[in-house]
Design a protein around this motif. Structure first.
Motif, PDB file in Angstrom:
ATOM      1  N   LYS A  27       0.865  -1.188   0.000  1.00 49.08           N
ATOM      2  CA  LYS A  27       0.000   0.000   0.000  1.00 49.08           C
ATOM      3  C   LYS A  27       0.897   1.232   0.000  1.00 49.08           C
ATOM      4  O   LYS A  27       0.773   2.129  -0.815  1.00 49.08           O
ATOM      5  CB  LYS A  27      -0.885   0.012   1.242  1.00 49.08           C
ATOM      6  N   SER A  28       1.794   1.257   0.994  1.00 47.42           N
ATOM      7  CA  SER A  28       2.697   2.393   1.121  1.00 47.42           C
ATOM      8  C   SER A  28       3.916   1.916   1.907  1.00 47.42           C
ATOM      9  O   SER A  28       3.770   1.282   2.956  1.00 47.42           O
ATOM     10  CB  SER A  28       1.974   3.512   1.885  1.00 47.42           C
ATOM     11  N   THR A  29       5.096   2.204   1.397  1.00 42.77           N
ATOM     12  CA  THR A  29       6.301   1.770   2.119  1.00 42.77           C
ATOM     13  C   THR A  29       6.411   2.505   3.458  1.00 42.77           C
ATOM     14  O   THR A  29       6.894   1.954   4.438  1.00 42.77           O
ATOM     15  CB  THR A  29       7.578   2.004   1.285  1.00 42.77           C
ATOM     16  N   ASN A  30       5.929   3.747   3.510  1.00 43.31           N
ATOM     17  CA  ASN A  30       5.971   4.473   4.796  1.00 43.31           C
ATOM     18  C   ASN A  30       5.065   3.805   5.825  1.00 43.31           C
ATOM     19  O   ASN A  30       5.441   3.620   6.981  1.00 43.31           O
ATOM     20  CB  ASN A  30       5.511   5.926   4.605  1.00 43.31           C
ATOM     21  N   GLN A 127       7.574  10.714   8.536  1.00 41.10           N
ATOM     22  CA  GLN A 127       6.527  10.499   9.537  1.00 41.10           C
ATOM     23  C   GLN A 127       7.191   9.878  10.759  1.00 41.10           C
ATOM     24  O   GLN A 127       8.279   9.316  10.644  1.00 41.10           O
ATOM     25  CB  GLN A 127       5.471   9.535   8.984  1.00 41.10           C
ATOM     26  N   PHE A 128       6.547   9.998  11.909  1.00 42.38           N
ATOM     27  CA  PHE A 128       7.160   9.349  13.070  1.00 42.38           C
ATOM     28  C   PHE A 128       6.121   8.634  13.904  1.00 42.38           C
ATOM     29  O   PHE A 128       4.930   8.857  13.776  1.00 42.38           O
ATOM     30  CB  PHE A 128       7.964  10.352  13.910  1.00 42.38           C
ATOM     31  N   ARG A 129       6.635   7.765  14.747  1.00 38.63           N
ATOM     32  CA  ARG A 129       5.784   7.027  15.664  1.00 38.63           C
ATOM     33  C   ARG A 129       6.349   7.220  17.057  1.00 38.63           C
ATOM     34  O   ARG A 129       7.559   7.098  17.263  1.00 38.63           O
ATOM     35  CB  ARG A 129       5.850   5.545  15.288  1.00 38.63           C
ATOM     36  N   SER A 130       5.462   7.534  17.997  1.00 38.57           N
ATOM     37  CA  SER A 130       5.966   7.704  19.361  1.00 38.57           C
ATOM     38  C   SER A 130       4.965   7.101  20.346  1.00 38.57           C
ATOM     39  O   SER A 130       3.784   6.942  20.032  1.00 38.57           O
ATOM     40  CB  SER A 130       6.168   9.187  19.665  1.00 38.57           C
ATOM     41  N   SER A 131       5.474   6.742  21.525  1.00 41.05           N
ATOM     42  CA  SER A 131       4.550   6.336  22.574  1.00 41.05           C
ATOM     43  C   SER A 131       4.816   7.259  23.758  1.00 41.05           C
ATOM     44  O   SER A 131       5.926   7.270  24.291  1.00 41.05           O
ATOM     45  CB  SER A 131       4.720   4.863  22.949  1.00 41.05           C
TER      46      SER A 131
END
Ligand code: BT5
Length: 263
Positions: A27-30, A127-131
């Protein structure tokens, strides 16, 4: 033509890239990179086509089969959260440099476009991912138009591929390796906090400096101003028409040809 991914894996010898995942279609590599569990820093996700390639602000990235390079690099910077937008600039610089070596002279458009004669040949999406306050990873996605012979009606007037520029088919393997090598060099600079060096290089390759621009925010407000600098955090610094300096972070910029209000 599909990528010779085995060849790429053999030839790639930079200190950043740890793993390469290759797919015929995603779908999307990101999206895939953001959702990938336990991925190491330096993991690269590549697809021959994307069915839901993404641009910024929910826009689409046209990603037809075998024609372009679509890939995402997973990064885990330890600190400098403030400077994360610089990673987008690094992505664009890496592509700029690679294209320069095959004698294609492009122009960087803040924050994420690479243009050839005002037509877009490449886009970068970070884009980023955080918790909580913990930054898990940053994903830098690069979409480069390589062998497209034409574009859909909507994109035709503003897009171009390397094949259209060079009038011949272009091999993707060497380009990919070179972009990743360049990225690894710039990322090293980023980790060493040599932000000014990165910014200076960017400004040097950006025609927009000292031009009057209109900045559209994500909620469609328009700001008119003259571009005076890029900050160490990757913000565009403009002098607003009321004389005030403003720092802009996310949005779209267009050069304002008609405005003579600034000197
Ligand atoms: C971008 O967004 O330019 C970011 C593009 C990032 C694409 C890569 S591919 C690998 C990775 N995985 C993803 O899913 N994405 C990244 P933006 O500045 O918002 O520009 C999007 C706009 O560019 C669209 O609204 C179109 O007008 C135009 N566009 C779409 N596809 C294009 C293409 N192939 N070539 C030139 N322009 C295009």
């Amino acid at each position: 033509m599909s990528l010779d991914i085995k060849g790429v894996k053999v030839d790639i010898k930079n200190s950043l890239i740890t793993d390469i995942f290759y797919y015929k279609s995603l779908k999307s590599t990101n999206k895939f990179a953001l959702e990938l569990k336990d991925a190491k820093e330096g993991t690269v996700i590549i697809a021959e086509r994307q069915t839901k390639g993404r641009g910024r602000l929910q826009r689409k990235w046209y990603s037809p089969s075998d024609a372009g390079l679509y890939f995402s690099i997973i990064l885990k910077p330890k600190k400098n959260y403030n400077n994360i937008p610089l990673l987008t600039l690094i992505g664009a610089l890496s592509v700029y440099k690679t294209l320069n070596t095959i004698k294609i002279k492009t122009d960087l458009k803040w924050p994420n476009d690479i243009l050839y004669k005002n037509k877009k040949v490449c886009g970068v999406l970070s884009q980023f991912r955080s918790s909580g306050s913990n930054l898990e990873k940053v994903v830098v996605g690069i979409g480069l138009n390589v062998n497209q012979k034409k574009f859909p009606e909507k994109l035709k007037s503003k897009s171009i591929s390397l094949r259209m520029i060079k009038n011949k088919k272009i091999k993707k393997e060497g380009l990919l390796i070179d972009i990743l090598d360049n990225f690894s060099i710039y990322y090293k600079k980023f980790k060493e906090e040599k932000f000014e060096e990165i910014i200076e290089e960017w400004k040097d390759k950006m025609k927009m400096l000292n031009k009057i621009i209109t900045f559209s925010t994500s909620d469609n407000k328009k700001i008119l101003g003259k571009v005076i600098d890029i900050s160490a955090k990757g913000e565009l610094i403009i002098k607003h028409e009321d004389g005030e300096t403003k720092r802009l972070i996310a949005g779209d910029v267009s050069v304002d040809k008609n405005s003579l209000r600034f000197k």
